[in-house]
Motif scaffolding. Structure first.
Motif, mmCIF file in Angstrom:
data_model
loop_
_atom_site.group_PDB
_atom_site.id
_atom_site.type_symbol
_atom_site.label_atom_id
_atom_site.label_comp_id
_atom_site.label_asym_id
_atom_site.label_seq_id
_atom_site.Cartn_x
_atom_site.Cartn_y
_atom_site.Cartn_z
ATOM 1 N N UNK A 141 0.878 -1.167 0.000
ATOM 2 C CA UNK A 141 0.000 0.000 0.000
ATOM 3 C C UNK A 141 0.918 1.220 0.000
ATOM 4 N N UNK A 142 0.944 1.934 -1.105
ATOM 5 C CA UNK A 142 1.868 3.059 -1.257
ATOM 6 C C UNK A 142 1.153 4.357 -0.900
ATOM 7 N N UNK A 143 1.403 4.858 0.321
ATOM 8 C CA UNK A 143 0.734 6.061 0.813
ATOM 9 C C UNK A 143 1.673 7.253 0.951
ATOM 10 N N UNK A 144 2.967 7.054 0.712
ATOM 11 C CA UNK A 144 3.944 8.127 0.916
ATOM 12 C C UNK A 144 3.738 9.260 -0.077
ATOM 13 N N UNK A 145 3.925 10.503 0.391
ATOM 14 C CA UNK A 145 3.751 11.662 -0.469
ATOM 15 C C UNK A 145 4.437 12.866 0.153
ATOM 16 N N UNK A 146 4.856 13.797 -0.686
ATOM 17 C CA UNK A 146 5.403 15.054 -0.176
ATOM 18 C C UNK A 146 4.262 15.913 0.369
ATOM 19 N N UNK A 147 4.595 16.842 1.266
ATOM 20 C CA UNK A 147 3.610 17.716 1.897
ATOM 21 C C UNK A 147 2.878 18.543 0.837
ATOM 22 N N UNK A 148 1.560 18.375 0.696
ATOM 23 C CA UNK A 148 0.812 19.106 -0.342
ATOM 24 C C UNK A 148 0.812 20.611 -0.144
ATOM 25 N N UNK B 229 10.487 19.095 -5.477
ATOM 26 C CA UNK B 229 10.271 18.212 -4.331
ATOM 27 C C UNK B 229 9.195 17.186 -4.647
ATOM 28 N N UNK B 230 8.067 17.636 -5.162
ATOM 29 C CA UNK B 230 6.958 16.724 -5.437
ATOM 30 C C UNK B 230 7.313 15.736 -6.541
ATOM 31 N N UNK B 231 8.048 16.192 -7.545
ATOM 32 C CA UNK B 231 8.433 15.274 -8.612
ATOM 33 C C UNK B 231 9.364 14.196 -8.073
ATOM 34 N N UNK B 232 10.303 14.600 -7.233
ATOM 35 C CA UNK B 232 11.259 13.637 -6.684
ATOM 36 C C UNK B 232 10.566 12.585 -5.820
ATOM 37 N N UNK B 233 9.683 13.043 -4.931
ATOM 38 C CA UNK B 233 9.029 12.126 -3.989
ATOM 39 C C UNK B 233 7.860 11.391 -4.644
ATOM 40 N N UNK B 234 6.964 12.142 -5.266
ATOM 41 C CA UNK B 234 5.728 11.537 -5.754
ATOM 42 C C UNK B 234 5.887 10.786 -7.072
ATOM 43 N N UNK B 235 6.670 11.337 -7.984
ATOM 44 C CA UNK B 235 6.809 10.697 -9.292
ATOM 45 C C UNK B 235 7.979 9.712 -9.310
ATOM 46 N N UNK B 236 9.181 10.216 -9.054
ATOM 47 C CA UNK B 236 10.338 9.322 -9.064
ATOM 48 C C UNK B 236 10.242 8.292 -7.938
ATOM 49 N N UNK B 237 9.700 8.713 -6.785
ATOM 50 C CA UNK B 237 9.519 7.783 -5.672
ATOM 51 C C UNK B 237 8.551 6.666 -6.024
ATOM 52 N N UNK B 238 7.473 7.013 -6.713
ATOM 53 C CA UNK B 238 6.498 5.993 -7.121
ATOM 54 C C UNK B 238 7.097 5.047 -8.151
ATOM 55 N N UNK B 239 7.909 5.577 -9.060
ATOM 56 C CA UNK B 239 8.587 4.706 -10.023
ATOM 57 C C UNK B 239 9.494 3.719 -9.295
ATOM 58 N N UNK B 240 10.176 4.198 -8.253
ATOM 59 C CA UNK B 240 11.021 3.301 -7.450
ATOM 60 C C UNK B 240 10.189 2.225 -6.759
ATOM 61 N N UNK B 241 9.023 2.623 -6.248
ATOM 62 C CA UNK B 241 8.139 1.655 -5.589
ATOM 63 C C UNK B 241 7.715 0.573 -6.584
#
Length: 341
Positions: A70-77, A84-96
């Protein structure tokens, strides 16, 4: 939302849970320490594995032997920083996704957002999942969540990984930031704009329920054919005027509604731009935080209709809200302290 999800999985008695987060060790408050999560960590039904979504090696280690993520991680909206959001939300999701494939994870449920179809210009009323992503977004958060969701949906049924995305409405519940914000401003009795914009709120336990419904659906052969690679709006299915919801919270906190001050958008919008300009030029250097409500993006969210149709989730996931708005507000405000005025 993540801790509510962990608690729900443990309560079911059907799961062994591996919790991942940035911190080197999990920190529990006294209630959690004495409660279900504390007991599960002590007896092994739950374990903690520190991992950063930006570090695929850490994710791969954390996902070893895992069936479902369950992938719930996200940068502070509230931080409107696209890098920041691209690194965490996009690249982070690709890593997941990549770590799931490497570790042969069977199912990935992604916490997306209803904001992925919002352009900040046009209101949304009872829209369903056929609504496309807009060409422009009101902020970095919405744009990055749409990109991340798209990655998750495209990854479905690749290397035997099944995926699904949950798009919650405006989440509220214990641990959220809405009640502390209202309390810190003394139970603000004002309305921004005409006060007529509608929103679709969702109690946090209903969001959790939506995630679990999605996982159960994906776990069956027939369900995976129907729901794999799809996104689902999840709300309380009780759309209402945004400011009516705010005043319901305030009244439950003990603030009596005597009168409302209405601030026209034409008045507050220039103030917002001035504050944003001042913040970007000077104030952030002194560690000062911009008021959350006084951002141009936030004004778009609170001044336009944003309601969503959950028919697809009801029919395909078997979703149904388990806590009403009224009961959710009572639970949320139960432990808050506010003056009776």
């Amino acid at each position: 939302m993540a801790r509510h999800l962990v608690a729900a999985l443990l309560r079911s008695g059907e799961w062994r849970v591996r919790v991942t987060d940035l911190a080197p060790a999990i920190t529990l408050d006294p209630v959690e320490e004495k409660g279900l999560l504390g007991a599960a960590l002590r007896d092994g039904r739950a374990v903690y594995a520190p991992a950063n979504v930006c570090d695929i090696a850490q994710l791969t280690q954390a996902f070893q032997g895992v069936d479902v993520v369950f992938h719930t991680a996200s940068a502070d909206p509230d931080i409107n920083d696209f890098q920041l959001h691209y690194k965490v939300n996009v690249e982070g999701t690709k890593n997941v996704i990549d770590a799931c494939v490497t570790c042969k994870v069977q199912r990935l449920i992604y916490t997306s957002s209803s904001a992925v179809v919002f352009d900040g210009i046009h209101g949304l009323f009872d829209v369903d999942e056929s609504m496309p992503y807009p060409n422009k977004f009101p902020d970095a958060y919405a744009r990055s969540k749409a990109e991340a969701e798209n990655l998750v949906m495209k990854a479905n049924d690749i290397y035997d990984l099944l995926t699904c995305s949950i798009r919650p409405g405006s989440i509220f519940g214990p641990g959220d930031t809405i009640v502390p914000y209202l309390l810190s401003h003394g139970g603000m009795m004002f309305t921004v704009g005409d006060g007529l914009s509608c929103d679709d709120f969702v109690y946090v336990e209903n969001v959790v329920h939506g995630h679990i419904c999605a996982e159960k659906t994906l776990s069956t052969k027939e369900g995976s054919k129907i729901s794999g690679g799809k996104a689902y709006f999840i709300t309380n299915m009780e759309p209402m005027k945004l400011w009516d919801f705010i005043y319901m919270l305030l009244e439950e906190l003990g603030y009596k509604r005597k009168f409302r001050i209405r601030i026209p958008l034409a008045v507050i919008r220039p103030i917002t731009y001035l504050i944003e300009w001042s913040y970007n030029k000077v104030l952030h250097m002194y560690g000062m935080r911009q008021p959350k409500i006084l951002t141009s993006a936030r004004l778009k969210y609170i001044s336009l209709n944003r309601t969503f149709n959950c028919k697809r989730a009801v029919e395909q996931l078997g979703y149904k809200p388990i806590v009403s708005i009224k009961d959710g507000i009572k639970i949320t405000t139960n432990n808050a302290i506010a003056p009776k005025i």
